[in-house]
Design a protein around this motif. Structure first.
Motif, PDB file in Angstrom:
ATOM      1  N   TYR A  54       1.239  -3.592  -3.784  1.00  0.00           N
ATOM      2  CA  TYR A  54       2.380  -4.302  -4.124  1.00  0.00           C
ATOM      3  C   TYR A  54       2.603  -3.618  -5.656  1.00  0.00           C
ATOM      4  N   HIS A  58       6.200  -2.232  -6.462  1.00  0.00           N
ATOM      5  CA  HIS A  58       6.914  -2.646  -7.708  1.00  0.00           C
ATOM      6  C   HIS A  58       7.371  -1.662  -8.833  1.00  0.00           C
ATOM      7  N   GLU A  61       9.661   0.925  -7.876  1.00  0.00           N
ATOM      8  CA  GLU A  61      11.223   0.439  -7.878  1.00  0.00           C
ATOM      9  C   GLU A  61      11.799  -0.121  -9.266  1.00  0.00           C
ATOM     10  N   GLN A  62      10.929  -0.017 -10.170  1.00  0.00           N
ATOM     11  CA  GLN A  62      11.140  -0.454 -11.608  1.00  0.00           C
ATOM     12  C   GLN A  62      11.455   0.901 -12.412  1.00  0.00           C
ATOM     13  N   LYS A 264       4.649 -11.304  -5.488  1.00  0.00           N
ATOM     14  CA  LYS A 264       5.672 -10.831  -6.217  1.00  0.00           C
ATOM     15  C   LYS A 264       6.034 -11.481  -7.545  1.00  0.00           C
ATOM     16  N   VAL A 267       2.962  -9.229  -9.742  1.00  0.00           N
ATOM     17  CA  VAL A 267       3.070  -7.841 -10.003  1.00  0.00           C
ATOM     18  C   VAL A 267       4.260  -7.808 -11.268  1.00  0.00           C
ATOM     19  N   ARG A 268       5.213  -8.807 -11.486  1.00  0.00           N
ATOM     20  CA  ARG A 268       6.104  -8.803 -12.756  1.00  0.00           C
ATOM     21  C   ARG A 268       4.829  -8.942 -14.086  1.00  0.00           C
ATOM     22  N   GLN A 271       3.567  -5.705 -14.929  1.00  0.00           N
ATOM     23  CA  GLN A 271       4.423  -4.991 -15.505  1.00  0.00           C
ATOM     24  C   GLN A 271       4.793  -5.348 -16.881  1.00  0.00           C
TER      25      GLN A 271
END
Length: 373
Positions: A54, A58, A61-62, A264, A267-268, A271
């Motif tokens: 994940y 992620h 995608e960022q 979800k 994962v932020r 980041q």
């Protein structure tokens, strides 16, 4: 400065803020290199695992260039099909790292190691994969000039604050449980954090050790090891019973609550660590709110039971109390002001069921049919 349309809106907004009159342009926290407009490279160790997959998806995608690394020989082209490269590396072998790219690695998300909940208990493997593996990762990072790492820390390093109504602090002295399947695991994890603290002091590394309980996510394998025995994970057992309209018992004090963080959101936070200019340290990973056992059960029944035949609830206050825990999130929220959980508990359950139905990681992990006993 031009921003490619492939970068996400958050990165664009960050750039526009930096370009306001009087503001300094800080490009180190953007997902591309200002010198050549190339995307920053992030290496994700453990990319075929529950959290690593994940994280890799992620970050890709960022707008980051993700280099996925796993122990498996083949990822079934999961990463290639999503625009990422994949390398098979045994982190216990220093020579295995030689196949990895050498230059311009911005950060590492190191989520590779054995877990007592996923495999039959092997104390030597736990220590070698966690502590020796982390040392090998750190030495490889030093050799390629990368000095930022994100690492998963066990909450068992604060075991004396569990299940007694205490708020789990962020920076209290680490310790470990003296017995049980998490004793050696926690010793190994603590040693890995000690190594990162040394590399921070000696070589100027930034390390972010994220302390968390279960990160909730769908995986087709509903089983784990607990107290050295393989069994269905409790929350998956409850979902299964709810789907069959079977009675569900609520044991002990139904108001006792625990942390329930969704993958979800997690994962932020990873980041946010990668984009941080803080020196790092240990951080609690919670929501700032907890979910009681009663709320957990009622939510599972609402989402997973047939609408016309929901599971009946049976209260059993004479039975043992459920787990109870709560993190002090003051430091985490202060150091990562843009990070706040977006998924409510009910949002988590609905997204979980959606992924259970759609199997988005089937190419990498298979489907639930592959794990039936």
């Amino acid at each position: 400065m031009l921003v490619s349309s492939r970068h996400d809106n958050a990165a664009v907004q960050k750039l526009m803020l930096c370009l306001r009159p009087g503001n300094t342009v800080l490009t180190e926290n953007l997902p591309f290199n200002n010198n050549n407009n190339m995307k920053q490279k992030i290496v994700v160790f453990g990319a075929t695992g529950n959290l690593g997959a994940y994280i890799a998806v992620h970050l890709n995608e960022q707008g980051y260039e993700v280099i996925a690394v796993g122990h498996r020989k083949s990822d079934n082209n999961f990463f290639k099909d999503r625009g990422m490269s994949y390398y098979s590396v045994d982190i216990e072998d220093p020579k295995a790292f030689e196949i990895l790219p050498k230059g311009d690695i911005y950060a590492v998300a190191h989520f590779a190691s054995s877990l007592p909940s996923r495999y039959a208990f092997d104390p030597i493997d736990l220590f070698e994969s966690i502590t020796i593996g982390t040392l090998n990762v750190l030495n490889w990072m030093k050799s390629v000039g990368c000095k930022k790492i994100v690492f998963p820390q066990t909450p068992s390093d604060m075991a004396k604050f569990h299940n007694n109504g205490s708020i789990i602090p962020c920076d209290a002295p680490r310790h470990f449980p003296l017995t049980g399947d998490h004793a050696i695991y926690t010793i190994a994890k603590n040693a890995a954090v000690d190594l990162m603290e040394h590399y921070q002091a000696e070589f100027g590394f930034q390390f972010f050790a994220l302390r968390f309980f279960t990160i909730y996510q769908y995986h087709p394998n509903a089983y784990h090891y607990a107290d050295f025995k393989r069994r269905m994970m409790p929350f998956r057992m409850l979902m299964d019973r709810a789907s069959k309209s079977l009675p569900i018992e609520i044991w002990g004090d139904c108001k006792k609550a625990k942390e329930m963080v969704y993958v979800k959101d997690f994962v932020r936070l990873v980041q946010a660590c990668i984009e941080s200019d803080k020196p790092g340290g240990c951080y609690n990973c919670g929501n700032g709110w907890q979910v009681s056992l009663e709320e957990q059960i009622k939510g599972i029944i609402e989402v997973f039971s047939p609408k016309d035949h929901p599971s009946p609830i049976v209260y059993c206050p004479e039975k043992p109390d459920p787990l109870q825990n709560a993190f002090d999130m003051t430091k985490t929220f202060a150091d990562f002001p843009t990070y706040r959980p977006k998924y409510s508990y009910m949002d988590q359950l609905r997204d979980f069921k959606h992924e259970m139905d759609t199997e988005p990681m089937a190419q990498l992990w298979g489907t639930k049919e592959d794990y039936k006993e």
